[in-house]
Design an enzyme around this catalytic site. Structure first.
Site, mmCIF file in Angstrom:
data_model
loop_
_atom_site.group_PDB
_atom_site.id
_atom_site.type_symbol
_atom_site.label_atom_id
_atom_site.label_comp_id
_atom_site.label_asym_id
_atom_site.label_seq_id
_atom_site.Cartn_x
_atom_site.Cartn_y
_atom_site.Cartn_z
ATOM 1 N N HIS A 4 -69.999 30.503 65.291
ATOM 2 C CA HIS A 4 -69.105 29.911 64.300
ATOM 3 C C HIS A 4 -69.383 28.428 64.234
ATOM 4 O O HIS A 4 -69.662 27.805 65.255
ATOM 5 C CB HIS A 4 -67.636 30.156 64.681
ATOM 6 C CG HIS A 4 -66.710 29.964 63.534
ATOM 7 N ND1 HIS A 4 -66.237 28.728 63.178
ATOM 8 C CD2 HIS A 4 -66.198 30.851 62.650
ATOM 9 C CE1 HIS A 4 -65.467 28.868 62.119
ATOM 10 N NE2 HIS A 4 -65.418 30.136 61.771
ATOM 11 N N ASP B 61 -65.203 38.503 62.374
ATOM 12 C CA ASP B 61 -65.882 39.534 61.604
ATOM 13 C C ASP B 61 -66.514 40.618 62.457
ATOM 14 O O ASP B 61 -66.785 41.711 61.977
ATOM 15 C CB ASP B 61 -66.965 38.892 60.722
ATOM 16 C CG ASP B 61 -66.346 38.109 59.601
ATOM 17 O OD1 ASP B 61 -65.307 38.557 59.106
ATOM 18 O OD2 ASP B 61 -66.878 37.055 59.239
#
Ligand code: ACO
Length: 433
Positions: free
Chosen positions: A309, A367
């Site tokens: 991320h 996700d």
């Protein structure tokens, strides 16, 4: 925002310097206001990907990537996930405070009043190929809303902005569910306004007119939770896209359509779909080592989707909540041994101990798990990002509203380092080599 000091930058080899104000937010590191650096020093700053640049002031969402903290209007995501509902979170993001009972009821009614689409929009769907990706349909139909709701397009009118927000939040589940119905050739199901927000979406997605359909409350709660976790995430790529489009004065429907387009990419909202594709390709636990070799090979460009991320360099707090929900949903659906889930868990275990991932602070993001839950709930892979778009619409519209009301707001217009040819003269065709 408050001034908390200054930082002085001097240009080596000259006597020029620039004293830049240092600004403090409520929490987070100080920020240097570089707006006058060009006037003072004749230089621009270079920051591809904006990793060191704050593009706006915002009071909506705060992330501390090192500590794994995510706050919506100051409330930790863990508390909202446990105690709140998506519509309450939507109110919070839009208005800054949790609603009292009367405000919650009024907001809920406001959203329910706008769930239907203009009947002519139904016809729009027929223009798409049967196998159109739901995100392609969403980009088109959401953008087309601006052709249907002229009465709420004046961005300088707060009442128009309020109605547009209701319309977007209320209609986007209908648009997404119909994109799926169009794909599978089933009749479009109209919204049922006596159902809750997530419940209504599941109804429109799953039900058919020929049979009664009852939404499983555990799955409705899981859907609501997924929506809460995806509702906003400060200045990510799609939100920045919405703000950039909105900075020109474009109408909110057009801006949200731009956000949907940006979200579609596999490095952003498309990651949950990509995770499942990748797990399918890996196929078996025994193939994980070979796959990880490819990931580590700099020339391969293969990434472990669902890992890493831009901001979270410790853990993604949403991923922790999602991991627990994942087991609950699989339990409710009676899925004891899901080969993809087992593969995902093994991949997670190995990657979390592998030096490549550890040294780069790459952890599973939201996700990684949302893809597995959504698959278990019966969503086709192509709907995963569309669901993300449904949830994120409230964040986009909150950020858009905040931007329009911000007196510092200007058209977004980054600079560049030009490395192309310097000025030169046109050469006629007969004199070119
Ligand atoms: N798999 C393998 N290696 C990775 C991954 C990954 N998923 N993510 C980053 N890396 C590596 C990079 O190759 C780079 O290695 P290097 O230092 O040897 O060159 C290093 O880790 C740093 O990566 P960056 O690309 O600089 O990280 P950045 O912050 O730019 O990218 C991103 C973040 C786009 C999310 C990236 O981690 C990625 O592509 N992940 C996979 C896609 C994904 O899951 N996206 C969802 C994000 S969450 C969301 O949108 C809700």
């Amino acid at each position: 925002m408050s001034g908390i000091g200054s930082v002085t930058i001097s240009l080596d080899g000259s006597n020029k310097s620039s004293k830049l104000p240092l600004i403090g937010g409520t929490v987070g590191p100080p920020v240097a206001d570089i707006r006058k650096i060009y006037n003072d020093l004749g230089i621009f700053t270079y920051d591809p990907g904006y990793g060191a640049t704050a593009s706006c002031e915002s009071k909506i969402t705060y992330i501390d990537g090192d500590e794994g903290v995510l706050l919506y209007r100051g409330y930790p995501i863990e508390q909202l996930a446990e105690k709140s509902t998506f519509l309450e979170v939507a109110y919070l993001l839009l208005n800054g405070e949790l609603p009292n009972a009367a405000e919650a009821k009024e907001f809920d009614t406001g959203v329910r009043m706008h769930t239907m689409l203009h009947e002519q929009l139904r016809v729009f769907y027929n223009g798409f190929r049967r196998d159109a990706h739901p995100m392609a349909v969403m980009c088109g139909v959401v953008g087309a809303l601006s052709a249907f709701y002229h009465d709420s397009l004046d961005i300088n009118n707060p009442e128009h902005r309020r109605i547009s927000a209701f319309r977007m939040i209320a209609k986007v589940p209908t648009i997404a569910a119909w994109a799926h119905k169009y794909n599978v050739g089933q009749p479009f199901m109209y919204p049922q306004n006596d159902l809750g927000y997530a419940e209504n979406f599941l109804y429109m997605f799953n039900a058919v007119p020929a049979e009664p359909y009852r939404v499983n409350p555990i799955l409705a709660r899981a859907m609501d939770l997924i929506m809460i976790l995806h509702a906003d995430h400060e200045q990510n790529a799609s939100t920045s896209t919405v703000r950039l489009a909105g900075s020109t004065g474009a109408n909110p429907f057009a801006c949200i359509a731009a956000g949907i387009a940006s979200l579609w990419g596999p490095a952003h909202g498309g990651a949950n779909e990509a995770v499942l594709h990748k797990l399918g390709e890996i196929g078996h636990v025994k193939n994980i080592p070979t796959f990880l070799e490819q990931v580590k090979d700099k020339n391969s460009k293969v990434k472990l989707m669902g890992f890493g991320h831009r901001v979270y360099k410790n853990f993604d707090p949403r991923a922790k909540i999602m991991q627990a929900t994942c087991h609950q949903v699989l339990g409710e659906l009676g899925i004891k041994h899901d080969p993809l889930l087992e593969l995902a868990m093994e991949l997670e275990k190995i990657a979390l101990h592998d030096d490549y991932f550890v040294s780069r602070k790459l952890y599973p993001n939201v996700d990684f798990y949302s893809g597995i839950i959504l698959k278990a709930m019966g969503f086709p892979l192509s709907m995963f990002t569309a669901l993300f778009a449904v949830s994120r619409t409230v964040g986009w519209i909150s950020q858009w509203q905040e931007m329009i009301a911000d007196p510092e707001q200007r058209i977004g217009r980054p600079r560049q380092i030009y490395t192309g040819a310097a000025q030169r003269d046109y050469v006629p065709l007969d004199r070119r080599d």
